[in-house]
Design a protein around this motif. Sequence first.
Motif, PDB file in Angstrom:
ATOM      1  N   GLU A 232      -8.567   2.129  -4.263  1.00  0.00           N
ATOM      2  CA  GLU A 232      -9.372   3.344  -4.384  1.00  0.00           C
ATOM      3  C   GLU A 232      -9.645   3.982  -3.021  1.00  0.00           C
ATOM      4  O   GLU A 232     -10.198   5.077  -2.950  1.00  0.00           O
ATOM      5  CB  GLU A 232     -10.717   3.014  -5.065  1.00  0.00           C
ATOM      6  N   ARG A 233      -9.260   3.326  -1.977  1.00  0.00           N
ATOM      7  CA  ARG A 233      -9.567   3.803  -0.635  1.00  0.00           C
ATOM      8  C   ARG A 233      -8.408   4.596  -0.041  1.00  0.00           C
ATOM      9  O   ARG A 233      -7.247   4.205  -0.159  1.00  0.00           O
ATOM     10  CB  ARG A 233      -9.882   2.613   0.269  1.00  0.00           C
ATOM     11  N   LYS A 234      -8.721   5.740   0.591  1.00  0.00           N
ATOM     12  CA  LYS A 234      -7.722   6.538   1.276  1.00  0.00           C
ATOM     13  C   LYS A 234      -8.063   6.574   2.763  1.00  0.00           C
ATOM     14  O   LYS A 234      -9.143   7.012   3.152  1.00  0.00           O
ATOM     15  CB  LYS A 234      -7.672   7.952   0.704  1.00  0.00           C
ATOM     16  N   ILE A 235      -7.128   6.098   3.580  1.00  0.00           N
ATOM     17  CA  ILE A 235      -7.386   5.892   4.997  1.00  0.00           C
ATOM     18  C   ILE A 235      -6.501   6.816   5.834  1.00  0.00           C
ATOM     19  O   ILE A 235      -5.271   6.707   5.798  1.00  0.00           O
ATOM     20  CB  ILE A 235      -7.089   4.430   5.383  1.00  0.00           C
TER      21      ILE A 235
ATOM     22  N   ASP B 144      -4.987   2.554  -0.281  1.00  0.00           N
ATOM     23  CA  ASP B 144      -5.190   1.125  -0.508  1.00  0.00           C
ATOM     24  C   ASP B 144      -6.176   0.968  -1.660  1.00  0.00           C
ATOM     25  O   ASP B 144      -7.386   0.922  -1.465  1.00  0.00           O
ATOM     26  CB  ASP B 144      -5.728   0.480   0.771  1.00  0.00           C
TER      27      ASP B 144
ATOM     28  N   GLN C 167       0.832  -1.189   0.000  1.00  0.00           N
ATOM     29  CA  GLN C 167       0.000   0.000   0.000  1.00  0.00           C
ATOM     30  C   GLN C 167       0.880   1.257   0.000  1.00  0.00           C
ATOM     31  O   GLN C 167       1.994   1.236   0.520  1.00  0.00           O
ATOM     32  CB  GLN C 167      -0.923   0.019   1.238  1.00  0.00           C
TER      33      GLN C 167
ATOM     34  N   GLU D 223      -8.516   6.033  10.924  1.00  0.00           N
ATOM     35  CA  GLU D 223      -9.857   6.569  10.674  1.00  0.00           C
ATOM     36  C   GLU D 223     -10.503   7.062  11.966  1.00  0.00           C
ATOM     37  O   GLU D 223     -11.687   6.853  12.227  1.00  0.00           O
ATOM     38  CB  GLU D 223     -10.739   5.517   9.992  1.00  0.00           C
TER      39      GLU D 223
END
Length: 206
Positions: free
Chosen positions: A140-143, A138, A116, A164
């Motif tokens: 399409e996800r942004k954490i 990660d 990632q 988060e």
Amino acid sequence: MKKRLMAVVIVVAGCMWSGAYDNALALPDPTEQLRPFVAQIIQVLSDPGDDGAAESKVDRIMAVAQEGFDFREMSKRVLGRHWKEISPEEQEQFVELFTELLKYAYVSQMENYTNQKVEYGKQRIRGKRAQVQTVLVDGERKIPVSYIMLLRGEQWKVYDVVVEGVSLIRNYLEQFQEILRKDDFKNLTQQLKNKIVEFQKGETVG
């Protein structure tokens, strides 16, 4: 799902510290100290090893993590005010149990690490504590991830990870406080032992 995400975050922790720190000119550089720890962890994860050697790999990761994470400070904070109410021997027992719990709850799931990417945010040092804000990309996800560190002598060590908005330490603090409101420290340690046995038997997931 949250535990798997936290496990991935712990793996890439040392890659997050870069850039300028407020009032950090006279302090050790967290990036330079943590980079070799992360390199070792990634090397262990990348090693295909032998079939059935998962436990050995977890133990190798824990050996490295002991250098970059302050498990005693983590243990102290998850007990809150109760830490001072127990004996030194009980404190040591709890550190061992809580470290073992983290081993099975997070470290054993580190195979979820798949390169990632990380975007760096604000970073600051206040006294002997540092906070680094990052974004873990990660797919399409942004954490959003924050790392909380404590300076021990000349060594920066992580004692909390916030993913988060959810703090690993606060999460366990709330659980343990609830138990200690109803039962004593002995009961809490027994529950930790039982949970560890569940992990060892593969009865606890996610």
